[in-house]
Design an enzyme around this catalytic site. Structure first.
Site, short mmCIF file in Angstrom:
data_model
loop_
_atom_site.label_atom_id
_atom_site.label_comp_id
_atom_site.label_asym_id
_atom_site.label_seq_id
_atom_site.Cartn_x
_atom_site.Cartn_y
_atom_site.Cartn_z
N ARG A 77 -19.97 7.45 0.49
CA ARG A 77 -18.86 7.03 1.36
C ARG A 77 -18.52 8.13 2.36
O ARG A 77 -18.19 7.86 3.52
CB ARG A 77 -17.65 6.66 0.50
CG ARG A 77 -17.82 5.28 -0.14
CD ARG A 77 -16.92 5.10 -1.32
NE ARG A 77 -15.52 5.16 -0.97
CZ ARG A 77 -14.56 5.43 -1.85
NH1 ARG A 77 -14.85 5.68 -3.10
NH2 ARG A 77 -13.31 5.46 -1.47
N LYS A 115 -4.45 6.52 3.85
CA LYS A 115 -4.17 5.45 4.81
C LYS A 115 -3.50 4.27 4.12
O LYS A 115 -2.56 3.67 4.64
CB LYS A 115 -5.47 4.96 5.48
CG LYS A 115 -6.28 6.04 6.15
CD LYS A 115 -7.52 5.48 6.82
CE LYS A 115 -8.50 4.84 5.86
NZ LYS A 115 -9.32 5.79 5.08
N ARG A 152 -14.42 0.95 11.21
CA ARG A 152 -15.23 1.99 10.60
C ARG A 152 -16.53 2.26 11.35
O ARG A 152 -17.28 3.17 10.96
CB ARG A 152 -15.59 1.57 9.18
CG ARG A 152 -14.58 1.98 8.14
CD ARG A 152 -15.04 1.39 6.82
NE ARG A 152 -14.80 2.23 5.69
CZ ARG A 152 -13.73 2.11 4.90
NH1 ARG A 152 -12.79 1.26 5.16
NH2 ARG A 152 -13.62 2.87 3.84
N ARG A 175 -12.03 2.42 -9.95
CA ARG A 175 -12.83 1.73 -8.93
C ARG A 175 -14.30 2.13 -9.04
O ARG A 175 -14.62 3.32 -9.13
CB ARG A 175 -12.31 2.10 -7.54
CG ARG A 175 -11.39 1.03 -6.96
CD ARG A 175 -10.75 1.51 -5.69
NE ARG A 175 -11.72 1.84 -4.64
CZ ARG A 175 -11.38 2.13 -3.40
NH1 ARG A 175 -10.11 2.14 -3.06
NH2 ARG A 175 -12.29 2.43 -2.51
N ARG A 199 -7.88 9.40 -8.60
CA ARG A 199 -7.73 7.95 -8.52
C ARG A 199 -8.70 7.25 -9.47
O ARG A 199 -8.38 6.23 -10.06
CB ARG A 199 -8.00 7.52 -7.07
CG ARG A 199 -7.88 6.02 -6.85
CD ARG A 199 -7.91 5.68 -5.38
NE ARG A 199 -9.25 5.74 -4.83
CZ ARG A 199 -9.53 5.56 -3.53
NH1 ARG A 199 -8.56 5.35 -2.67
NH2 ARG A 199 -10.77 5.61 -3.09
#
Ligand code: ADP
Length: 187
Positions: free
Chosen positions: A144, A13, A88, A133, A127
Site C-alpha cells: 500500500r 483521513k 488515488r 483488517r 490498528r
C-alpha cells in the site's frame, strides 16, 4: 463545498473526515469503506475487489469511477462532499474533475495529511490489533505504501498545478489535527 483529503494510508483521513463531514453537514465518499462493505456483503463489486484490496494494490480506476459517479449523483451529495481515499491516481483526479465539472461544481479545497512513513507504520500496526483488517498485515502494508508513493503522491502535484494544496501536519492529538483542519476549511 467539495473537499478532498489526501495522504498516505494511516494518515488519519478517515477519522478527520468523519468529524469534518459532521461539522459541515455534508456526506463523505470513502471508497475504502464502500469497498469493504461490498466485500462483507459479497456483492458483485465486492467479489471483484476482494483479492486486490487484500493484496494492498489499488482497485481499478473504472471500478472506482463507477462508485464515485453513483455517490455524487445522490441528492444528499448536492451541497458538497468530502472525498476520503479517492483520488488515488491521476486518472481518478481527471475523472472526478470531469464529474464535478459536469455538475457545475469544482474541488474547492485539497487537504494533504502529512505524516512520516514511520508514524504510518506504527499507526497501522496498532490498528491491525484492533480492527484485524486483512490489508493491514505487513506485506500488504508495504504494497500500500508503494502504491501510495508511485500512484497517489503524483496526484499532489496535479492538484498543486490546479489551485493548490493545503498541508495539514497530521501528527498530534485528534483534537489538535481537527483544529488545523477547521482553520484550513474556515469553519
Ligand atoms: P487506507 O487509507 O487505510 O489505505 P482505505 O480504506 O482508503 O485505506 O482503502 C483500502 C483499500 O481499498 C486500498 O488499499 C485499495 O485496495 C482500495 N481502494 C480504496 N479506495 C481506492 C481508490 N480510490 N482507488 C483504488 N483503490 C482504492
Amino acid at each position: 463545498m467539495n473537499i478532498i483529503l489526501l495522504g498516505p494510508p494511516g494518515a488519519g483521513k478517515g477519522t478527520q473526515g468523519v468529524l469534518l463531514a459532521e461539522r459541515l453537514g455534508i456526506p463523505k465518499i470513502a471508497t475504502g469503506d464502500l469497498l469493504r462493505d461490498a466485500v462483507k456483503h459479497g456483492t458483485p463489486l465486492g467479489l471483484k475487489a476482494k483479492a486486490v484490496m487484500e493484496s494492498g494494490a489499488l482497485v481499478s480506476d473504472d471500478i472506482i469511477m463507477g462508485i464515485v459517479g453513483e455517490e455524487l449523483a445522490k441528492p444528499a451529495s448536492s451541497r458538497g462532499v468530502i472525498f476520503d481515499g479517492v483520488v488515488r491516481t491521476i486518472p481518478q483526479a481527471e475523472g472526478v474533475a470531469r464529474l464535478l465539472d459536469g455538475m457545475g461544481r469544482k474541488m474547492d479545497l485539497v487537504l494533504f495529511f502529512d505524516v512520516t512513513d514511520q508514524e504510518v507504520l506504527s499507526r497501522i500496526e496498532k490498528r491491525r490489533t484492533i480492527e484485524g483488517r486483512a490489508d493491514d498485515d505487513p506485506t500488504a502494508v508495504q504494497r500500500r505504501l508503494t502504491a501510495y508513493r508511485e500512484q497517489t503522491a503524483p496526484v499532489l502535484d496535479w492538484y498543486e498545478a490546479r489551485g493548490g494544496v493545503t498541508r495539514i501536519p497530521a501528527v498530534g492529538s485528534v483534537e489538535a489535527i481537527a483544529d488545523r483542519v477547521r482553520k484550513a476549511v474556515g469553519r
